[in-house]
Design an enzyme around this catalytic site. Structure first.
Site, PDB file in Angstrom:
ATOM      1  N   LYS A 147       0.862  -1.179   0.000  1.00  0.00           N
ATOM      2  CA  LYS A 147       0.000   0.000   0.000  1.00  0.00           C
ATOM      3  C   LYS A 147       0.900   1.231   0.000  1.00  0.00           C
ATOM      4  O   LYS A 147       1.874   1.294   0.768  1.00  0.00           O
ATOM      5  CB  LYS A 147      -0.885   0.005   1.247  1.00  0.00           C
ATOM      6  CG  LYS A 147      -1.987  -1.059   1.214  1.00  0.00           C
ATOM      7  CD  LYS A 147      -3.114  -0.656   0.274  1.00  0.00           C
ATOM      8  CE  LYS A 147      -4.224  -1.711   0.301  1.00  0.00           C
ATOM      9  NZ  LYS A 147      -5.309  -1.389  -0.644  1.00  0.00           N
ATOM     10  N   LYS A 247     -13.152  -7.722  -7.270  1.00  0.00           N
ATOM     11  CA  LYS A 247     -13.656  -8.081  -5.939  1.00  0.00           C
ATOM     12  C   LYS A 247     -15.165  -8.254  -6.051  1.00  0.00           C
ATOM     13  O   LYS A 247     -15.875  -7.289  -6.383  1.00  0.00           O
ATOM     14  CB  LYS A 247     -13.376  -6.953  -4.947  1.00  0.00           C
ATOM     15  CG  LYS A 247     -11.912  -6.655  -4.674  1.00  0.00           C
ATOM     16  CD  LYS A 247     -11.802  -5.378  -3.826  1.00  0.00           C
ATOM     17  CE  LYS A 247     -10.364  -5.068  -3.465  1.00  0.00           C
ATOM     18  NZ  LYS A 247     -10.241  -3.679  -2.926  1.00  0.00           N
TER      19      LYS A 247
END
Ligand code: MG
Length: 337
Positions: A147, A247
């Site tokens: 991240k 997702k």
């Protein structure tokens, strides 16, 4: 609906704070003979990453989605894809169980093990990050995703790259940069030999993302930009997509996820299955989807123990070769519902 809270094996650090537990909303549907189907809502505890959060999902399920399903009518609800996906997964799991088949078989899985990557959050220091990545690589994960956000990007990523020159390394910005960063931090990340840069610009900035695709050597992966198959069609038309992180919760469920998979496959867009802070209930869906023929890259499919001290299902394990077995959901054990 069932709500529970699971202790995290390690803190989950976001731009908005540190979480030490995962509040999970589950949907359970029961057949007359006792067969059951479960669905997990991906919505987080606060509306800081997505507009949806566990309370909004529970409310929209209770007041609109479940009553519409029981009445046999379309709910006509706008938005709330994670709530809808949880209900769809529960109903689909039950229907497939009653039909004697599994999600993977029904969806068209072509492999019985899937390749697993791991996502690593913002760390307290570059040294701490390198130490955490070392732990994950020792497990066997075949791709590492860091991240990043302004102020935590080039230095930590370069340190990981320098330590492991050969590892499949990507970064995910959750849309945190602006157009002007394409000349700054993003350009610097582009020189680090990454497998992809995920969602460098905000979801709605499709023009900027198209420019990023043109200017960067590194493939640009879309996450938040793809909420439906229509969004992927738009991105394809604009040249604003390199890879897709799919997702099921983000796109409203398994059926829409299959449409996106099919379009990506038809258009030759590399695709992988992403994750949230998933328990084993959502993992069973993600792993089944990861076994589809159009899934060409390792997904964010960490072992149960990466997040949880105790999962809601039998633990999901990653083997030394970085793969996880595709298996049906099995029993779900909810502590303190
Ligand atoms: Mg992402």
């Amino acid at each position: 609906m069932v709500r529970t809270r699971l202790a995290l094996a390690r803190p989950f650090v976001t731009a908005h704070g540190t979480e030490t537990s995962r509040e999970v909303l589950l949907v359970r549907v029961l057949a007359a003979d006792g067969a059951e189907g479960w669905g997990e809502c991906a919505a987080p505890a606060q509306p800081t990453y997505t507009g949806e959060w566990v309370d909004s999902a529970e409310a929209v399920l209770r007041r609109f989605l479940i009553p519409a399903l029981l009445a046999g009518r379309h709910p006509g609800v706008v938005g709330h894809p994670m709530a809808a996906a949880a209900l769809e997964a529960a109903v689909l799991h039950l229907r497939l169980a009653l039909a004697g088949t599994t999600l993977a078989t029904w969806a068209g899985a072509v492999r019985d093990r899937v390749s697993c990557g791991v996502a690593v959050g913002i760390a307290s220091s570059v040294d701490a990050l390198v130490a955490e990545v070392a732990e994950h690589l020792a497990v066997g994960y075949s791709r590492v995703k860091l991240k990043v956000r302004p102020g935590w990007d080039v230095e930590p990523t370069a340190a990981v790259r320098a330590t492991w020159p050969e590892v499949a390394l990507g970064v995910d910005a959750n849309g945190a940069y602006r157009h002007s960063d394409l000349d700054g931090a993003i350009a610097a990340l582009d020189r680090l030999g990454l497998v992809e840069i995920e969602q460098p610009l905000p979801a709605a900035d499709r023009v900027g993302l198209a420019e990023a695709v043109r200017r960067l050597r590194t493939p640009v992966c879309l996450d938040e930009s793809v909420g439906s198959v229509a969004d992927l069609e738009t991105a394809l038309a604009l040249g604003a997509v390199g890879h897709v992180n799919l997702k099921p919760g983000r796109v409203g469920g398994i059926v829409e996820a299959l449409r996106i998979h099919d379009l990506a496959r038809e258009r030759g867009v590399p695709l992988w299955i992403g994750g949230m802070l998933d328990t084993g209930v959502a993992k069973s869906v993600n792993v089944a989807l990861a076994a589809l023929p159009g899934v060409t890259l390792p997904g964010d499919l960490p072992a149960s123990r990466r997040w949880f001290i105790e999962d809601l299902t039998d633990p999901w394990e990653v083997a030394a070769d970085g793969t996880m077995a595709v298996r049906p959901l099995g029993g779900v054990h909810v502590p303190n519902p």
